[in-house]
Design a protein around this motif. Sequence first.
Motif, PDB file in Angstrom:
ATOM      1  N   LEU A 163      -3.581 -21.752  -4.839  1.00 40.83           N
ATOM      2  CA  LEU A 163      -2.129 -21.788  -4.714  1.00 40.83           C
ATOM      3  C   LEU A 163      -1.694 -22.352  -3.363  1.00 40.83           C
ATOM      4  O   LEU A 163      -0.574 -22.838  -3.230  1.00 40.83           O
ATOM      5  CB  LEU A 163      -1.568 -20.380  -4.902  1.00 40.83           C
ATOM      6  CG  LEU A 163      -0.069 -20.242  -5.075  1.00 40.83           C
ATOM      7  CD1 LEU A 163       0.424 -21.006  -6.298  1.00 40.83           C
ATOM      8  CD2 LEU A 163       0.324 -18.775  -5.150  1.00 40.83           C
ATOM      9  N   SER A 164      -2.563 -22.322  -2.400  1.00 38.32           N
ATOM     10  CA  SER A 164      -2.216 -22.737  -1.038  1.00 38.32           C
ATOM     11  C   SER A 164      -1.858 -24.211  -0.914  1.00 38.32           C
ATOM     12  O   SER A 164      -1.299 -24.622   0.109  1.00 38.32           O
ATOM     13  CB  SER A 164      -3.372 -22.417  -0.085  1.00 38.32           C
ATOM     14  OG  SER A 164      -4.550 -23.083  -0.508  1.00 38.32           O
TER      15      SER A 164
ATOM     16  N   ARG B  62       4.199 -24.088   1.210  1.00 39.87           N
ATOM     17  CA  ARG B  62       2.771 -23.815   1.004  1.00 39.87           C
ATOM     18  C   ARG B  62       2.281 -22.579   1.717  1.00 39.87           C
ATOM     19  O   ARG B  62       1.583 -21.749   1.148  1.00 39.87           O
ATOM     20  CB  ARG B  62       1.946 -24.998   1.480  1.00 39.87           C
ATOM     21  CG  ARG B  62       1.958 -26.201   0.624  1.00 39.87           C
ATOM     22  CD  ARG B  62       1.336 -27.386   1.331  1.00 39.87           C
ATOM     23  NE  ARG B  62       0.137 -27.056   2.075  1.00 39.87           N
ATOM     24  CZ  ARG B  62      -0.967 -27.772   2.053  1.00 39.87           C
ATOM     25  NH1 ARG B  62      -1.027 -28.838   1.269  1.00 39.87           N
ATOM     26  NH2 ARG B  62      -1.998 -27.447   2.801  1.00 39.87           N
ATOM     27  N   SER B  63       2.610 -22.463   2.979  1.00 42.18           N
ATOM     28  CA  SER B  63       2.110 -21.325   3.749  1.00 42.18           C
ATOM     29  C   SER B  63       3.119 -20.191   3.823  1.00 42.18           C
ATOM     30  O   SER B  63       2.815 -19.140   4.385  1.00 42.18           O
ATOM     31  CB  SER B  63       1.772 -21.773   5.171  1.00 42.18           C
ATOM     32  OG  SER B  63       2.960 -22.070   5.877  1.00 42.18           O
TER      33      SER B  63
ATOM     34  N   ARG C 259       4.272 -14.768  -0.343  1.00 42.15           N
ATOM     35  CA  ARG C 259       3.085 -15.263  -1.032  1.00 42.15           C
ATOM     36  C   ARG C 259       1.836 -14.757  -0.345  1.00 42.15           C
ATOM     37  O   ARG C 259       1.792 -14.584   0.875  1.00 42.15           O
ATOM     38  CB  ARG C 259       3.103 -16.787  -1.110  1.00 42.15           C
ATOM     39  CG  ARG C 259       3.043 -17.536   0.185  1.00 42.15           C
ATOM     40  CD  ARG C 259       3.335 -19.035  -0.044  1.00 42.15           C
ATOM     41  NE  ARG C 259       2.331 -19.636  -0.897  1.00 42.15           N
ATOM     42  CZ  ARG C 259       2.503 -20.793  -1.555  1.00 42.15           C
ATOM     43  NH1 ARG C 259       3.663 -21.434  -1.455  1.00 42.15           N
ATOM     44  NH2 ARG C 259       1.546 -21.288  -2.291  1.00 42.15           N
TER      45      ARG C 259
ATOM     46  N   ASN D 231      -1.722 -16.185  -0.468  1.00 42.50           N
ATOM     47  CA  ASN D 231      -2.567 -17.277  -0.961  1.00 42.50           C
ATOM     48  C   ASN D 231      -3.998 -16.818  -1.222  1.00 42.50           C
ATOM     49  O   ASN D 231      -4.695 -17.387  -2.052  1.00 42.50           O
ATOM     50  CB  ASN D 231      -2.545 -18.443   0.019  1.00 42.50           C
ATOM     51  CG  ASN D 231      -1.235 -19.219  -0.040  1.00 42.50           C
ATOM     52  OD1 ASN D 231      -0.502 -19.163  -1.036  1.00 42.50           O
ATOM     53  ND2 ASN D 231      -0.918 -19.936   1.018  1.00 42.50           N
TER      54      ASN D 231
ATOM     55  N   ASN E 109      -3.825 -15.831  -4.571  1.00 45.41           N
ATOM     56  CA  ASN E 109      -3.265 -16.858  -5.456  1.00 45.41           C
ATOM     57  C   ASN E 109      -1.991 -16.392  -6.147  1.00 45.41           C
ATOM     58  O   ASN E 109      -1.748 -16.740  -7.312  1.00 45.41           O
ATOM     59  CB  ASN E 109      -4.292 -17.290  -6.501  1.00 45.41           C
ATOM     60  CG  ASN E 109      -4.835 -18.683  -6.227  1.00 45.41           C
ATOM     61  OD1 ASN E 109      -4.819 -19.156  -5.096  1.00 45.41           O
ATOM     62  ND2 ASN E 109      -5.320 -19.342  -7.263  1.00 45.41           N
TER      63      ASN E 109
END
Length: 125
Positions: free
Chosen positions: A28-29, A52-53, A71, A73, A76
């Motif tokens: 997912l990252s 993303r992060s 999130r 990561n 995921n």
Amino acid sequence: VQLQASGGGLVQSGGSLRLSCEAYGRPLSIYALGWFRQAPGKEREFVVAISRSGGSTVYSDSVKGRFTVSRDNAKNTVYLQMNNLKPEDTAVYYCAVQYTDREVAYTLQRQYNSWGQGTLVTVSS
């Protein structure tokens, strides 16, 4: 990548729910992620986006101050914590991702090319 949204349900006005969007097949990252929702009889609309992060987030005015996206990561998974829910939050909630090498949060549906199946949130008055 495949996305699995979960966590929806029936809640009273003022209550809380936490939605999850888990990715399978790819890390997912490497993806920016967005949550969208579609209420009965209405078009799908933007809710929140996260980079993303997780360093960049954008919220729609209708949920700002009540919803929080985060999130993990390593797991995921992206989460959507929804507090002080209102009947107008009733909708099917979808998560979507877009591969990117930049730290950006996309707000438009056409910017996403992979979508989950949706999870239903119903808020009673």
